[in-house]
Design a protein around this motif. Structure first.
Motif, mmCIF file in Angstrom:
data_model
loop_
_atom_site.group_PDB
_atom_site.id
_atom_site.type_symbol
_atom_site.label_atom_id
_atom_site.label_comp_id
_atom_site.label_asym_id
_atom_site.label_seq_id
_atom_site.Cartn_x
_atom_site.Cartn_y
_atom_site.Cartn_z
ATOM 1 N N SER A 162 0.830 -1.209 0.000
ATOM 2 C CA SER A 162 0.000 0.000 0.000
ATOM 3 C C SER A 162 0.863 1.257 0.000
ATOM 4 O O SER A 162 0.625 2.196 -0.772
ATOM 5 N N ILE A 163 1.874 1.274 0.860
ATOM 6 C CA ILE A 163 2.753 2.437 0.931
ATOM 7 C C ILE A 163 3.601 2.547 -0.344
ATOM 8 O O ILE A 163 3.872 3.645 -0.831
ATOM 9 N N ASN A 164 3.983 1.393 -0.908
ATOM 10 C CA ASN A 164 4.705 1.393 -2.188
ATOM 11 C C ASN A 164 3.874 2.051 -3.283
ATOM 12 O O ASN A 164 4.401 2.787 -4.118
ATOM 13 N N ASN A 165 2.555 1.803 -3.279
ATOM 14 C CA ASN A 165 1.685 2.444 -4.259
ATOM 15 C C ASN A 165 1.683 3.960 -4.105
ATOM 16 O O ASN A 165 1.609 4.694 -5.099
ATOM 17 N N CYS A 166 1.753 4.423 -2.861
ATOM 18 C CA CYS A 166 1.818 5.869 -2.625
ATOM 19 C C CYS A 166 3.131 6.445 -3.163
ATOM 20 O O CYS A 166 3.145 7.494 -3.818
ATOM 21 N N ILE A 167 4.218 5.759 -2.898
ATOM 22 C CA ILE A 167 5.538 6.227 -3.331
ATOM 23 C C ILE A 167 5.653 6.224 -4.854
ATOM 24 O O ILE A 167 6.227 7.141 -5.453
ATOM 25 N N ASP A 168 5.083 5.195 -5.488
ATOM 26 C CA ASP A 168 5.271 4.985 -6.930
ATOM 27 C C ASP A 168 4.229 5.680 -7.803
ATOM 28 O O ASP A 168 4.194 5.449 -9.017
ATOM 29 N N ARG A 169 3.394 6.531 -7.228
ATOM 30 C CA ARG A 169 2.278 7.076 -8.001
ATOM 31 C C ARG A 169 2.734 7.834 -9.250
ATOM 32 O O ARG A 169 2.055 7.804 -10.291
ATOM 33 N N ASP A 170 3.881 8.506 -9.179
ATOM 34 C CA ASP A 170 4.346 9.275 -10.337
ATOM 35 C C ASP A 170 4.824 8.373 -11.469
ATOM 36 O O ASP A 170 4.509 8.608 -12.645
ATOM 37 N N ILE A 171 5.569 7.311 -11.125
ATOM 38 C CA ILE A 171 6.030 6.411 -12.187
ATOM 39 C C ILE A 171 4.908 5.470 -12.636
ATOM 40 O O ILE A 171 4.884 5.051 -13.794
ATOM 41 N N ASP A 172 3.979 5.151 -11.742
ATOM 42 C CA ASP A 172 2.829 4.323 -12.130
ATOM 43 C C ASP A 172 1.994 5.018 -13.202
ATOM 44 O O ASP A 172 1.415 4.366 -14.074
ATOM 45 N N ALA A 173 1.939 6.351 -13.150
ATOM 46 C CA ALA A 173 1.155 7.113 -14.122
ATOM 47 C C ALA A 173 1.718 6.976 -15.534
ATOM 48 O O ALA A 173 0.996 7.186 -16.527
ATOM 49 N N LYS A 174 2.987 6.607 -15.656
ATOM 50 C CA LYS A 174 3.642 6.505 -16.962
ATOM 51 C C LYS A 174 3.607 5.091 -17.528
ATOM 52 O O LYS A 174 4.045 4.873 -18.661
ATOM 53 N N MET A 175 3.102 4.132 -16.747
ATOM 54 C CA MET A 175 3.113 2.732 -17.168
ATOM 55 C C MET A 175 1.695 2.265 -17.481
ATOM 56 O O MET A 175 0.769 2.480 -16.692
ATOM 57 N N GLN A 176 1.533 1.632 -18.620
ATOM 58 C CA GLN A 176 0.209 1.188 -19.053
ATOM 59 C C GLN A 176 -0.421 0.238 -18.047
ATOM 60 O O GLN A 176 -1.622 0.293 -17.776
ATOM 61 N N ARG A 177 0.397 -0.626 -17.454
ATOM 62 C CA ARG A 177 -0.115 -1.641 -16.524
ATOM 63 C C ARG A 177 -0.627 -1.030 -15.222
ATOM 64 O O ARG A 177 -1.516 -1.585 -14.584
ATOM 65 N N THR A 178 -0.093 0.118 -14.829
ATOM 66 C CA THR A 178 -0.393 0.668 -13.505
ATOM 67 C C THR A 178 -1.067 2.036 -13.522
ATOM 68 O O THR A 178 -1.368 2.578 -12.462
ATOM 69 N N CYS A 179 -1.309 2.582 -14.705
ATOM 70 C CA CYS A 179 -1.798 3.957 -14.790
ATOM 71 C C CYS A 179 -3.208 4.142 -14.256
ATOM 72 O O CYS A 179 -3.648 5.288 -14.047
ATOM 73 N N ALA A 207 9.330 3.690 -20.353
ATOM 74 C CA ALA A 207 8.552 4.927 -20.298
ATOM 75 C C ALA A 207 8.675 5.606 -18.944
ATOM 76 O O ALA A 207 8.709 6.837 -18.851
ATOM 77 N N ALA A 208 8.746 4.798 -17.885
ATOM 78 C CA ALA A 208 8.865 5.343 -16.530
ATOM 79 C C ALA A 208 10.314 5.611 -16.134
ATOM 80 O O ALA A 208 10.576 6.091 -15.033
ATOM 81 N N LYS A 209 11.246 5.279 -17.032
ATOM 82 C CA LYS A 209 12.684 5.471 -16.802
ATOM 83 C C LYS A 209 13.170 4.748 -15.543
ATOM 84 O O LYS A 209 13.961 5.287 -14.758
ATOM 85 N N ILE A 210 12.694 3.520 -15.377
ATOM 86 C CA ILE A 210 13.139 2.683 -14.266
ATOM 87 C C ILE A 210 14.315 1.845 -14.769
ATOM 88 O O ILE A 210 14.184 1.087 -15.732
ATOM 89 N N PRO A 211 15.479 1.940 -14.129
ATOM 90 C CA PRO A 211 16.697 1.310 -14.666
ATOM 91 C C PRO A 211 16.823 -0.185 -14.354
ATOM 92 O O PRO A 211 17.829 -0.630 -13.807
ATOM 93 N N VAL A 212 15.794 -0.957 -14.731
ATOM 94 C CA VAL A 212 15.921 -2.405 -14.607
ATOM 95 C C VAL A 212 16.930 -2.886 -15.641
ATOM 96 O O VAL A 212 17.212 -2.198 -16.629
#
Length: 310
Positions: free
Chosen positions: A68-85, A203-208
């Motif tokens: 739940s807290i991870n969702n709060c932290i990731d809200r900006d990058i989630d907005a850029k990902m089709q799976r999580t937007c 798209a979210a510029k996550i360096p996996v």
């Protein structure tokens, strides 16, 4: 009045569904299986049902809190990902402060349950896993380093260790093997997701690894980690914690998984489809091993590496 009542009921149902979704039920269910596997491996047939239920519920609440807290932290990058937007933390369907308070409340309940019913070592591992996932991984490593997956793998390996230590109250070789096993398993599992979700991560510029250093290197790492995972998983039966059934299952599943991973080197391979197959079989592998170690336990003399007084 009836129309307003129906509307209110619909809104409440949507709100409830949103709160459930931020806890990531799929992750909770997967962790339940691994917690139960670790617990039953350590219990060796002498199962304290109250302790087992408390371990399962407590750890599930802790995981739900972290997600739940991870969702709060990731809200900006989630907005850029089709799976999580369309997550409620992105759309604003549920206020961010409400999700944060919800996550904190779940954490208090989860850690409280573990503190009341388990022991200091199980509680410590749950706390370390939580801090690593919410603090180190979500706040920094995921966004800034290709090693984020490696750091996150530790928190993903904590649940079976919590289950195991709930029974033993000590850190012995069995707990170490479980920690290594599940950490190693996380790596090819996560890299496979990063490959078939490549566009989202880019798209979210996550360096996996596939985004930061290329598909070829990601494939090499998947094969390497599966091979090392296969070797480490045989340590449970070799050390006497499990029997021949576990050895047979781990050899069969690991070999099949490795063979599947090696197909990624074919010139004509469909990368997203191949990655989904590797990911799917990773779930089958870890589920099979969790179930088998819960059933094929052996009475081994446990020499603690260290013990915490409750």
């Amino acid at each position: 009045m009836n129309t307003q009542a129906r509307l209110t009921s619909t809104q409440w149902k949507a709100r409830f569904k949103g709160y459930v979704q931020v806890t990531k039920p799929g992750i909770i269910f997967g962790n339940l299986i691994s917690v139960a596997g670790g617990f039953l491996l350590a219990a060796k047939g002498d199962v304290d049902l109250v302790l087992m239920l408390a371990s399962l519920v407590g750890l599930s609440l802790v995981v739900a809190s972290g997600c739940s807290i991870n969702n709060c932290i990731d809200r900006d990058i989630d907005a850029k990902m089709q799976r999580t937007c369309k997550r409620v933390t992105v759309t604003g369907e549920i206020p961010l402060s409400h999700v944060l308070l919800f996550g904190i409340a779940l954490g208090v309940l989860g850690f409280g349950t573990l503190a009341l019913f388990t022991n200091a070592l199980a509680l410590l591992f749950a706390a370390i896993g939580y801090v690593v996932y919410v603090g180190i991984y979500s706040l920094y490593m995921k966004r800034n380093s290709v090693y984020g997956t490696l750091v996150g793998s530790f928190s993903g390996a904590v649940p079976p260790v919590v289950g195991y230590c709930s029974v033993t109250g000590q850190m012995d070789m069995g707990a170490v093997i479980l920690l290594l096993m599940f950490s190693l398993w996380q790596m090819p599992h996560s890299y496979a997701i990063a490959i078939f979700r490549f566009n989202d991560y880019a798209a979210a510029k996550i360096p996996v690894l596939p985004v930061a250093e290329g598909m070829a290197k990601a494939k090499h790492h998947i094969v390497l980690y599966i091979a090392v995972f296969a070797l480490v998983s045989t340590m449970l039966p070799l050390a006497g914690y499990t029997g021949t059934a576990f050895m047979a299952v781990t050899c069969a599943t690991s070999l099949w998984w490795l063979t599947m991973a090696l197909k990624g080197y074919r010139q004509d391979v469909d990368m997203p489809r191949w990655a989904r197959q590797v990911f799917g079989f990773s779930i089958i592998t870890i589920t099979a091993l969790s179930v088998t170690m819960a059933l094929d336990f052996q009475a081994v003399s446990q020499t603690p590496l260290f013990t915490l007084v409750r």
